[in-house]
Design a protein around this motif. Structure first.
Motif: not given
Length: 183
Positions: A35-36, A46-47, A49-51, A54-56, A113
């Motif tokens: 994901l990075e 990275s933040a 992307l996760h915003r 929230p999951s792969r 998830e």
């Protein structure tokens, strides 16, 4: 999808870029791509992307859903063949798409998830198209009575998982399997 509409223009662009890069990397490296690395190549942190994801699983769903939506649109745009051929051609297209997105089918079937299997593997989109194609093929007596849309979606996914990154073999196996459902 409503969440995407409420994003500012830069947020929408970031989300679209993340999905685009993820699709490229998943196709090349498989669903376990970092994901990075996706964030880095998309030009976001990275933040960010996760915003958006929230999951792969959420990111993989978005990658897969976009591709499935395109496949479904193509099925609706080109009817006119013999119904059994139309069904077989479209199932082959779905199989090849799934096979060439390394690890995607298996990763999406994992399901955790908070996402249901239907949400994860886009069964709702696929089933609507497959049901219409099965109904047309059945109406002219081209399919065995027991062949269901749900069975065909499972068949396509199983062939894709078993023949990951080998579209030639996947096509051959699908054609063999479809021979068994035709009258």
């Amino acid at each position: 999808m409503e969440q995407v509409k409420r994003l500012r223009a830069d947020g929408r662009r970031n989300r679209e870029r993340i999905v685009e890069v993820a699709a490229e990397l998943v196709a090349r490296e498989g669903a376990q791509v970092s994901l990075e690395e996706i964030a880095r190549r998309a030009g976001v942190g990275s933040a960010t992307l996760h915003r958006h994801f929230p999951s792969r699983q959420a990111l993989l769903e978005a990658v897969f859903r976009d591709g499935v939506a395109q496949l479904c649109a193509r099925a609706a745009a080109k009817p006119g063949k013999a119904p059994a051929d139309e069904l077989a051609d479209w199932l082959e297209e779905v199989t090849v798409y799934t096979v060439t997105h390394r690890g995607l089918a298996a990763a999406l079937l994992a399901g955790p998830e908070g996402l249901s299997a239907e949400d994860i593997c886009c069964t709702d989109l696929l089933l609507n198209v497959v049901k219409a194609l099965v109904a047309r093929a059945s109406s002219v007596g081209a399919l065995h009575a027991g062949a269901t849309a749900e069975d065909l979606v499972k068949l396509v996914n199983a062939i894709a998982v078993a023949n990951e990154n080998d579209p030639t073999t996947a096509r051959r196996v699908l054609r063999l399997a479809l021979t068994g459902i035709r009258r």
